[in-house]
Scaffold this motif. Structure first.
Motif, mmCIF file in Angstrom:
data_model
loop_
_atom_site.group_PDB
_atom_site.id
_atom_site.type_symbol
_atom_site.label_atom_id
_atom_site.label_comp_id
_atom_site.label_asym_id
_atom_site.label_seq_id
_atom_site.Cartn_x
_atom_site.Cartn_y
_atom_site.Cartn_z
ATOM 1 N N LEU A 9 20.695 59.493 7.583
ATOM 2 C CA LEU A 9 21.135 58.303 8.302
ATOM 3 C C LEU A 9 21.678 58.679 9.675
ATOM 4 O O LEU A 9 22.897 58.739 9.886
ATOM 5 C CB LEU A 9 22.193 57.579 7.462
ATOM 6 N N PRO A 10 20.786 58.941 10.646
ATOM 7 C CA PRO A 10 21.249 59.271 11.988
ATOM 8 C C PRO A 10 22.080 58.135 12.566
ATOM 9 O O PRO A 10 21.752 56.961 12.385
ATOM 10 C CB PRO A 10 19.969 59.478 12.795
ATOM 11 N N GLY A 11 23.168 58.506 13.205
ATOM 12 C CA GLY A 11 24.028 57.514 13.837
ATOM 13 C C GLY A 11 25.087 56.928 12.923
ATOM 14 O O GLY A 11 26.015 56.272 13.392
ATOM 15 N N MET A 12 24.958 57.133 11.621
ATOM 16 C CA MET A 12 25.971 56.598 10.704
ATOM 17 C C MET A 12 27.253 57.409 10.861
ATOM 18 O O MET A 12 27.222 58.620 10.972
ATOM 19 C CB MET A 12 25.493 56.667 9.257
ATOM 20 N N GLN A 14 31.383 58.314 9.592
ATOM 21 C CA GLN A 14 32.160 58.444 8.361
ATOM 22 C C GLN A 14 32.784 57.107 7.985
ATOM 23 O O GLN A 14 32.825 56.743 6.805
ATOM 24 C CB GLN A 14 33.237 59.510 8.505
ATOM 25 N N ALA A 15 33.253 56.365 8.970
ATOM 26 C CA ALA A 15 33.852 55.054 8.697
ATOM 27 C C ALA A 15 32.824 54.116 8.055
ATOM 28 O O ALA A 15 33.155 53.376 7.123
ATOM 29 C CB ALA A 15 34.403 54.445 9.981
ATOM 30 N N GLN A 16 31.588 54.135 8.543
ATOM 31 C CA GLN A 16 30.541 53.294 7.952
ATOM 32 C C GLN A 16 30.249 53.744 6.518
ATOM 33 O O GLN A 16 30.061 52.903 5.633
ATOM 34 C CB GLN A 16 29.265 53.341 8.785
ATOM 35 N N TYR A 17 30.190 55.061 6.297
ATOM 36 C CA TYR A 17 29.958 55.559 4.939
ATOM 37 C C TYR A 17 31.081 55.092 4.012
ATOM 38 O O TYR A 17 30.832 54.576 2.921
ATOM 39 C CB TYR A 17 29.843 57.084 4.888
ATOM 40 N N GLU A 18 32.329 55.278 4.445
ATOM 41 C CA GLU A 18 33.461 54.897 3.610
ATOM 42 C C GLU A 18 33.463 53.398 3.312
ATOM 43 O O GLU A 18 33.736 52.982 2.189
ATOM 44 C CB GLU A 18 34.774 55.327 4.258
ATOM 45 N N ARG A 19 33.127 52.605 4.301
ATOM 46 C CA ARG A 19 33.064 51.146 4.089
ATOM 47 C C ARG A 19 31.929 50.801 3.135
ATOM 48 O O ARG A 19 32.083 49.938 2.266
ATOM 49 C CB ARG A 19 32.902 50.421 5.431
ATOM 50 N N SER A 20 30.778 51.461 3.266
ATOM 51 C CA SER A 20 29.666 51.180 2.350
ATOM 52 C C SER A 20 30.063 51.517 0.913
ATOM 53 O O SER A 20 29.718 50.787 -0.023
ATOM 54 C CB SER A 20 28.401 51.940 2.759
ATOM 55 N N ALA A 21 30.810 52.615 0.721
ATOM 56 C CA ALA A 21 31.257 52.996 -0.621
ATOM 57 C C ALA A 21 32.193 51.940 -1.202
ATOM 58 O O ALA A 21 32.098 51.598 -2.387
ATOM 59 C CB ALA A 21 31.933 54.360 -0.577
ATOM 60 N N ASP A 52 24.176 64.624 13.462
ATOM 61 C CA ASP A 52 23.886 63.362 14.146
ATOM 62 C C ASP A 52 24.078 62.130 13.266
ATOM 63 O O ASP A 52 23.596 61.061 13.586
ATOM 64 C CB ASP A 52 22.457 63.379 14.704
ATOM 65 N N GLY A 53 24.780 62.263 12.144
ATOM 66 C CA GLY A 53 24.974 61.101 11.291
ATOM 67 C C GLY A 53 25.495 61.468 9.922
ATOM 68 O O GLY A 53 26.474 62.190 9.793
ATOM 69 N N GLU A 79 24.172 45.356 7.005
ATOM 70 C CA GLU A 79 25.378 44.637 7.438
ATOM 71 C C GLU A 79 26.290 45.544 8.266
ATOM 72 O O GLU A 79 26.935 45.093 9.214
ATOM 73 C CB GLU A 79 26.137 44.109 6.225
ATOM 74 N N LEU A 80 26.318 46.824 7.918
ATOM 75 C CA LEU A 80 27.171 47.781 8.628
ATOM 76 C C LEU A 80 26.516 48.346 9.887
ATOM 77 O O LEU A 80 27.099 49.182 10.562
ATOM 78 C CB LEU A 80 27.567 48.923 7.687
ATOM 79 N N GLY A 81 25.297 47.892 10.197
ATOM 80 C CA GLY A 81 24.620 48.337 11.410
ATOM 81 C C GLY A 81 23.789 49.589 11.235
ATOM 82 O O GLY A 81 23.343 50.181 12.214
ATOM 83 N N VAL A 82 23.569 50.000 9.998
ATOM 84 C CA VAL A 82 22.709 51.156 9.708
ATOM 85 C C VAL A 82 21.341 50.579 9.379
ATOM 86 O O VAL A 82 21.052 50.220 8.254
ATOM 87 C CB VAL A 82 23.265 51.996 8.538
ATOM 88 N N SER A 83 20.506 50.471 10.400
ATOM 89 C CA SER A 83 19.300 49.657 10.267
ATOM 90 C C SER A 83 18.081 50.403 9.737
ATOM 91 O O SER A 83 17.188 49.782 9.174
ATOM 92 C CB SER A 83 18.958 49.022 11.608
ATOM 93 N N ASP A 84 17.993 51.691 9.911
ATOM 94 C CA ASP A 84 16.770 52.410 9.536
ATOM 95 C C ASP A 84 16.986 53.273 8.303
ATOM 96 O O ASP A 84 16.700 54.459 8.300
ATOM 97 C CB ASP A 84 16.285 53.257 10.712
ATOM 98 N N ALA A 85 17.475 52.667 7.237
ATOM 99 C CA ALA A 85 17.759 53.401 6.006
ATOM 100 C C ALA A 85 16.526 53.422 5.115
ATOM 101 O O ALA A 85 16.310 52.512 4.320
ATOM 102 C CB ALA A 85 18.935 52.759 5.283
#
Length: 98
Positions: A9-12, A14-21, A52-53, A79-85
């Motif tokens: 997940l380039p660009g992701m 840690q805050a986005q990861y934690e929120r997704s969890a 890079d992510g 929703e968190l802006g990680v578009s190319d998963a």
């Protein structure tokens, strides 16, 4: 048959990861157990920062279990802006656990 699922997940952040969890578990704080997932079938979950992510590697009991989870995680990531998963999926040949 068990599968390995790899998300690079380039660009992701840690805050986005934690929120997704938190969104996956449906409560604040980190995920700590397969019972935190909204569907059954998770064997293991590993996440790590990259240059890079973010990298996430899961082992699932079956492709069907992961597909069911995909219905939850893909909208969360968007929703968190990680578009190319786009996960890569591999059949498990051997797994060693404690």
């Amino acid at each position: 048959m068990a599968i390995v699922v790899v998300f690079e997940l380039p660009g992701m952040t840690q805050a986005q990861y934690e929120r997704s969890a938190e969104m996956v578990a449906g409560r604040p704080g980190p995920v700590k157990s397969p019972s935190d997932w909204p569907v059954a079938g998770l064997v293991s979950h590993t996440a790590a920062p990259t240059s890079d992510g973010w990298l996430v590697v899961d082992v699932w009991e079956s492709e069907e279990a992961f597909q069911q989870f995909g219905e939850t995680i893909i909208p969360i990531l968007k929703e968190l802006g990680v578009s190319d998963a786009q996960p890569r999926v591999y059949p498990v040949f051997n797994a060693v656990t404690r």
